[in-house]
Enzyme design. Structure first.
Site, PDB file in Angstrom:
ATOM      1  N   SER A   1      36.237  41.142  39.432  1.00 16.92           N
ATOM      2  CA  SER A   1      34.947  40.606  39.021  1.00 16.92           C
ATOM      3  C   SER A   1      35.099  39.735  37.780  1.00 16.92           C
ATOM      4  O   SER A   1      35.774  40.107  36.815  1.00 16.92           O
ATOM      5  CB  SER A   1      33.978  41.753  38.726  1.00 16.92           C
TER       6      SER A   1
ATOM      7  N   ASP B   1      33.892  38.235  48.730  1.00 14.39           N
ATOM      8  CA  ASP B   1      34.446  39.389  48.002  1.00 14.39           C
ATOM      9  C   ASP B   1      35.373  40.303  48.794  1.00 14.39           C
ATOM     10  O   ASP B   1      36.338  40.803  48.234  1.00 14.39           O
ATOM     11  CB  ASP B   1      33.290  40.217  47.451  1.00 14.39           C
TER      12      ASP B   1
ATOM     13  N   LYS C   1      30.695  49.161  47.089  1.00 11.03           N
ATOM     14  CA  LYS C   1      32.090  49.492  46.824  1.00 11.03           C
ATOM     15  C   LYS C   1      32.523  50.791  47.481  1.00 11.03           C
ATOM     16  O   LYS C   1      33.714  50.982  47.757  1.00 11.03           O
ATOM     17  CB  LYS C   1      32.346  49.535  45.312  1.00 11.03           C
TER      18      LYS C   1
ATOM     19  N   HIS D   1      40.520  42.479  48.470  1.00  8.20           N
ATOM     20  CA  HIS D   1      39.462  42.171  47.513  1.00  8.20           C
ATOM     21  C   HIS D   1      39.584  40.690  47.194  1.00  8.20           C
ATOM     22  O   HIS D   1      40.193  40.297  46.209  1.00  8.20           O
ATOM     23  CB  HIS D   1      39.628  43.019  46.252  1.00  8.20           C
TER      24      HIS D   1
ATOM     25  N   LYS E   1      35.996  34.404  41.975  1.00  9.01           N
ATOM     26  CA  LYS E   1      36.052  34.438  43.443  1.00  9.01           C
ATOM     27  C   LYS E   1      34.818  33.805  44.067  1.00  9.01           C
ATOM     28  O   LYS E   1      34.912  32.936  44.924  1.00  9.01           O
ATOM     29  CB  LYS E   1      36.198  35.879  43.948  1.00  9.01           C
ATOM     30  N   THR E   2      33.655  34.288  43.637  1.00  7.82           N
ATOM     31  CA  THR E   2      32.408  33.799  44.222  1.00  7.82           C
ATOM     32  C   THR E   2      32.178  32.333  43.880  1.00  7.82           C
ATOM     33  O   THR E   2      31.833  31.520  44.741  1.00  7.82           O
ATOM     34  CB  THR E   2      31.225  34.657  43.736  1.00  7.82           C
TER      35      THR E   2
ATOM     36  N   ARG F   1      23.311  40.476  38.064  1.00  5.95           N
ATOM     37  CA  ARG F   1      23.834  40.293  39.420  1.00  5.95           C
ATOM     38  C   ARG F   1      22.776  39.762  40.367  1.00  5.95           C
ATOM     39  O   ARG F   1      21.581  40.024  40.208  1.00  5.95           O
ATOM     40  CB  ARG F   1      24.336  41.631  39.974  1.00  5.95           C
TER      41      ARG F   1
END
Length: 534
Positions: free
Chosen positions: A240, A259, A203, A222, A244-245, A325
């Site tokens: 988050s 991302d 980030k 983003h 998205k993923t 993660r």
């Protein structure tokens, strides 16, 4: 001192950062070599089928209150100073840099030279210097790897020094705590200390790109991006935990990235070379592409529970954190493009995990509504993403990425509006959150239904579908969608008590209006009128 630098490496040395007297410097180790270092140093363990499992200690998410930007003349007027972009005096930065360099004099250090930005015109050479070998593997996974030929002339524009074992003194160093993430644009240097959470590396580089790209008229975003079989690109904006993923990694689509992207005059380009996915409750049925990466050599599993006897991971176990993660190179996703490039998008999707249970699962936006919702950036903070967040909370994060946006949101909004108008993209709002009631009462929308909505949007199956206007936000909601029960498209119908829904919708609409007051003086009348009725 032993220096493992390959012969082909650039002559640019760590002496520029006062790190020339280290015990061991490991330059650009490949994945197997970094595995050896991780195991030798006891930084992690190898799990079933090959991923490395690591623990990040006290910090299992980003430390939002510990991020600073050095306040100096070359960038001072461009930065939107405040709670997100906290200023730090140059002399405090110099002091911290000296202390970190002294601290690292007796430490092994790992260096990874790589790039950010798949576009040849806009890519940025970077150097990541880490105290831990697994952080260096993280950098190798997440950024674009340099070839042997590229390393010959690799001169980093920005350098990150990550020293998690070094802790600041708030009284002496001007930080909020012992943890710090500090960007100095003048020195092109980032200092990270007091935290082992690898996301801070990723980030900090994203924040740098969010400052540099608008100066080139490139929109940093983003968002995730993929392409359908016709080569049409779609963008998925969201914070988050909004999907998205998950939604971009679809086997029927070609993944560009999950991302961070840029949108320039030629199209979309990925900033990264890897993915950093949330793993909690990941299942092979709902998210097969991501699930498979948790069984691949080279993947890093952060804070995931592992059976000590058979080394199998338990992705359902949140005993360490909700924010488990996985970091893996994008090549682990079989349907990902290796170029990191895509065309100008035909569809732009804003994702929101609405904890109030108000927003419809699917709605089409006008361009003015798109600008309003982009500036609002509404979603819910998901448990574990930031310290102290133990359950979803309402959250407005402008541009769907406020913690990483150094400039005023209006600058990014202007670029988005220009791109949307020029390329005539259709804009959609998809709620991946709750229906039937708020968090704790209702239930989260099934991933299968959300995927069906996304596929219908990307395949053009909603173009002739009739819609109805939702009364509180003025959103156009399709009356039916292939693969989705019609009764859930109108969120109000999913609530047992319609009066309770109306009260909740009014409450959320009021929150939107209150939040948007900070942008009212720069927003056009058309954008202001696109907000909710209050």
């Amino acid at each position: 001192m032993r220096d493992s630098r390959p012969e082909y490496h650039s002559s640019y040395s760590l002496e520029n950062h006062g790190l020339s007297n280290l015990n061991d410097i490991y330059w650009n180790l490949n994945t197997p070599a970094l595995y050896e270092q991780i195991i030798r140093r006891g930084e992690g363990i190898i799990t079933h089928l090959g991923p490395i499992m690591v623990r990040t200690g006290h910090h299992t998410g980003r430390s939002a209150n510990d991020k600073f930007i050095v306040q100096e003349p070359t960038t001072e007027k461009d930065i939107r100073w405040g709670k997100i972009n906290r200023p730090l005096a140059p002399d405090k930065f110099e002091q911290l840099q000296r202390h970190i360099e002294w601290h690292l004099q007796t430490q092994d250090v790992y260096v990874q030279d790589c790039f950010v930005g798949a576009s040849p015109r806009h890519r940025l050479p970077i150097r990541i210097i880490t105290q831990y070998a697994w952080h260096n593997l993280f950098a190798r996974n997440m950024f674009l790897q340099a070839t042997a030929e590229e390393l010959l002339n690799h001169v980093p524009e920005f350098t990150v020094i990550n020293a998690p074992r070094f802790h600041a003194s708030p009284t002496l160093d001007g930080t909020n705590s012992e943890t710090f993430i500090i960007i100095n644009f003048a020195k092109k240097l980032v200092l990270i200390g007091g935290t082992s959470y690898a996301g801070e590396i990723k980030k900090s580089i994203f924040t740098i790109m969010n400052y540099l790209m608008p100066h080139k008229e490139v929109l940093p975003m983003h968002c995730a991006a993929n392409m359908n079989t016709a080569g049409e690109t779609a963008l998925f904006f969201g914070l988050s935990g909004t999907g998205k993923t998950t939604l971009s990694a679809d086997s029927s689509k070609t993944l560009i990235g999950d991302d961070e992207h840029g949108w320039d005059e030629e199209g979309i380009f990925n900033f990264e070379g890897g993915c950093y996915a949330k793993l909690i409750n990941l299942s092979p049925e709902a998210e097969p592409e991501i699930y498979e990466t948790t069984r691949r050599f080279g993947s890093i599993l952060e804070n995931v529970s592992v059976n000590a006897h058979n080394r199998r991971v338990d992705l359902m176990d949140a005993s360490v954190t909700e924010n488990t993660r996985g970091s893996y190179p994008i090549s682990h996703v079989p349907n990902a493009t290796r170029t990191g490039l895509g065309s100008h998008p035909q569809n732009v999707i804003f994702l929101s995990a609405d904890a109030f249970g108000v927003l419809p699962p699917l709605a089409k936006l006008t361009r003015a509504q798109a600008m309003y919702h982009f500036l609002s950036g509404y979603t819910a903070k998901v448990a574990g993403t930031e310290k102290g967040v133990t359950e979803p909370q309402p959250n407005f994060s402008t541009c769907y990425g406020a913690p990483f946006m150094p400039m005023h949101p209006q600058r990014y909004a202007e670029l988005l509006g220009k791109k949307l108008k020029e390329h005539q993209a259709e804009i959609w709002l998809i709620n991946t959150g709750w229906i039937g009631g708020p968090y704790g009462v209702g239930h989260r929308i099934k991933i299968a239904y959300t995927r069906a909505m996304v596929n219908a949007v990307l395949d053009g199956k909603l173009k002739d579908v009739p819609s109805e206007q939702e009364p509180f936000f003025g959103l156009q909601v399709p009356k039916h969608c292939p693969g989705v029960p019609a009764e859930i498209l109108n969120t109000r119908n999913t609530w047992a008590n319609k009066a309770d829904y109306d009260a909740q919708a009014k409450k959320l609409a009021h929150m939107f209006a209150e939040n948007f007051k900070q942008y009212a003086d720069q927003a056009t009348p058309e954008i202001l009128a696109a907000g909710p009725s209050v």
